[in-house]
Structures are given as C-alpha cells and as structure tokens.
Design an enzyme around this catalytic site. Structure first.
Site, PDB file in Angstrom:
ATOM      1  N   ASP A   9      37.301  37.869  50.453  1.00 43.79           N
ATOM      2  CA  ASP A   9      36.905  38.748  49.008  1.00 43.79           C
ATOM      3  C   ASP A   9      37.781  39.697  48.893  1.00 43.79           C
ATOM      4  O   ASP A   9      37.447  40.856  48.629  1.00 43.79           O
ATOM      5  CB  ASP A   9      35.455  39.402  49.981  1.00 43.79           C
ATOM      6  CG  ASP A   9      34.047  38.036  49.807  1.00 43.79           C
ATOM      7  OD1 ASP A   9      34.724  36.741  49.446  1.00 43.79           O
ATOM      8  OD2 ASP A   9      33.599  38.179  50.396  1.00 43.79           O
ATOM      9  N   ASP A  47      33.979  35.372  46.371  1.00 43.56           N
ATOM     10  CA  ASP A  47      32.390  36.307  46.354  1.00 43.56           C
ATOM     11  C   ASP A  47      32.189  35.550  44.777  1.00 43.56           C
ATOM     12  O   ASP A  47      32.552  36.118  44.087  1.00 43.56           O
ATOM     13  CB  ASP A  47      32.268  37.185  46.545  1.00 43.56           C
ATOM     14  CG  ASP A  47      30.460  38.243  46.939  1.00 43.56           C
ATOM     15  OD1 ASP A  47      29.811  36.896  47.899  1.00 43.56           O
ATOM     16  OD2 ASP A  47      29.895  38.560  46.859  1.00 43.56           O
ATOM     17  N   LYS A 107      32.114  31.626  47.064  1.00 40.56           N
ATOM     18  CA  LYS A 107      30.300  31.298  48.073  1.00 40.56           C
ATOM     19  C   LYS A 107      29.282  32.235  47.480  1.00 40.56           C
ATOM     20  O   LYS A 107      30.038  33.133  46.656  1.00 40.56           O
ATOM     21  CB  LYS A 107      30.851  31.247  49.546  1.00 40.56           C
ATOM     22  CG  LYS A 107      31.608  33.117  49.601  1.00 40.56           C
ATOM     23  CD  LYS A 107      31.563  33.569  51.193  1.00 40.56           C
ATOM     24  CE  LYS A 107      32.777  34.779  51.371  1.00 40.56           C
ATOM     25  NZ  LYS A 107      31.477  36.051  50.489  1.00 40.56           N
ATOM     26  N   CYS A 152      30.830  40.793  54.789  1.00 42.78           N
ATOM     27  CA  CYS A 152      31.688  39.290  54.058  1.00 42.78           C
ATOM     28  C   CYS A 152      32.927  39.044  55.690  1.00 42.78           C
ATOM     29  O   CYS A 152      32.803  37.836  55.769  1.00 42.78           O
ATOM     30  CB  CYS A 152      31.667  39.116  53.298  1.00 42.78           C
ATOM     31  SG  CYS A 152      30.840  38.770  51.883  1.00 42.78           S
TER      32      CYS A 152
HETATM   33  C1  VGL Z   1      29.963  41.333  49.911  1.00 37.21           C
HETATM   34  C2  VGL Z   1      27.926  42.744  49.609  1.00 37.21           C
HETATM   35  C3  VGL Z   1      27.479  41.467  48.508  1.00 37.21           C
HETATM   36  C4  VGL Z   1      31.168  41.658  50.983  1.00 37.21           C
HETATM   37  C5  VGL Z   1      29.686  40.301  49.109  1.00 37.21           C
HETATM   38  O1  VGL Z   1      32.216  40.536  50.314  1.00 37.21           O
HETATM   39  O2  VGL Z   1      31.455  41.792  51.961  1.00 37.21           O
HETATM   40  N1  VGL Z   1      29.382  42.526  50.648  1.00 37.21           N
HETATM   41  N2  VGL Z   1      28.247  40.876  48.667  1.00 37.21           N
HETATM   42 ZN    ZN Z   2      27.791  39.129  46.730  1.00 37.98          ZN
END
Ligand code: VGL
Ligand code: ZN
Length: 200
Positions: A9, A47, A107, A152
């Site tokens: 991410d 994400d 995802k 994540c």
């Molecule tokens: C994430 C919170 C919500 C991450 C993704 O990439 O850690 N954290 N969505």
């Molecule tokens: Zn997220």
C-alpha cells in the site's frame, strides 16, 4: 524455494497530504526501490475501496474517523475516506518504482468487508488469491515493507506466517499509523508469530 518482496500500500493517500496520511510514509520509498533488485519476485498491493465502503466513518450517521464499530467479523476501526478506486489517492506514490511489479493485488473492494491483509479479507476466510500465486511460483520466503506497519503490513505478515512462509518485516522500510497502541500490539503479535522484525 524462492523469495519475494511484498510492498504494501505505498499509495498517495497513505503519504503526507493524503487522506489517511502515515507519518513519514513517503520517506521509505527510495529504500524500497533500491531493495527491489535483491528479490526474484515483486508483488505490490493496493488498497482499493468503493466510495461507500463500510470501513469509512462517512458511511455512518454518528461516527468519526478512528471510532470503532462491530462488524460481523469483529471490531473494525473506522477511517477517513481513502484509496477510492480510480482516485489519485489510490494511485501508487509517484516515486515508487511500480513498473517493477510482477503482480499487483488489489484489496478492499467488497463494500462490507475491510481487507488489511494481502492474503485474506478481514473476515479471515475470503482469499485475495495471493497465496495461490506465490505457491505456483514456489515462493517460501517473504519480506514485507510499506504502509502501514500496524495495519496492512502486520495483518499480511501474520497471515503469511500462519500460511507457513518464512516472514521478515523490514521496520526501517515501513511506517505506522499508531493509534491507540496499535503499533505496540502489532509488534507483539508479529514477534509471537515468529515474524522476523528487522531494521536493516
Ligand atoms: C490501511 C487502514 C485502512 C493500511 C488500509 O494500508 O495499513 N490502514 N486501510
Ligand atoms: Zn483501507
């Protein structure tokens, strides 16, 4: 046996000025780019939420970001709207060498289920397909980097350890959200699960 680098991410919304900015989120990118040449396979995750996602505080009448709700799969932290499919915030940070990716896993597309892990949605049973992809390529050793360490990255590392991979998280190439003790708790869980936590 073979290794892979899993870059979690590294998207605009998790970097400074993004919708869910992680402190220093952009400072790890040059090091991640440099690390890529040491791995036989590179997988990036992204994400990728629809705009009415149930992990967004805006999807509820009386909730604000970082409140929690009870979902059918357990507690869920609520976030500012982030990484909306097709938005600039959902794009990889421009400094990331994303063209080096062998595969990109998206995802969080199911509006009712969040997906922190690169392997399973937060219901813990719906697979993303990454495990099959890695198995087909005989990957046994995974190194994880990216954002955010306590969400994540940690969820992906814990699932990977459970699935039998040898797992290393490079903390120097990851940054955390760290709300409510989340970083400490994630570090403890990863240590207990046998994840190698390294700093360089
Ligand atoms: C994430 C919170 C919500 C991450 C993704 O990439 O850690 N954290 N969505
Ligand atoms: Zn997220």
């Amino acid at each position: 046996m073979s290794d892979a680098l899993l870059v979690i991410d590294v998207q605009n919304d998790f970097c400074p000025n993004g919708a869910l900015a992680v402190n220093e989120g952009d400072t790890i990118i040059q090091q991640i780019n440099a690390a890529m040449i040491h791995f036989s396979l590179i997988v990036l995750t992204q994400d990728w939420h629809p705009n009415n996602h149930k992990s967004f505080a805006s999807s509820y009448e009386n909730k604000k970001p970082f409140d929690t709700v009870e979902m059918f799969y357990g507690d869920q932290v609520l976030w500012p709207d982030h990484c909306i499919q097709g938005s600039i915030g959902a794009k990889f940070h421009p400094n990331l060498n994303h063209e080096k990716a062998d595969a990109i896993i998206r995802k969080g597309s199911n509006p009712s289920v969040d997906s922190y892990s690169a392997f399973f949605e937060n219901d813990k049973v719906t697979p993303t397909g990454l495990h099959g992809y890695l198995k087909d390529r005989d990957v046994t050793d995974l190194t994880l980097v990216g954002l955010a360490t306590d969400y994540c990255v940690a969820f992906s590392a814990l699932d990977a350890a459970n699935l039998g991979y040898s797992v290393t998280v490079r903390l120097d190439m990851a940054r955390a959200i760290d709300n409510d003790g989340s970083l400490n708790s994630a570090i403890n869980k990863m240590s207990k699960a046998g994840v190698n936590l390294e700093n360089g």
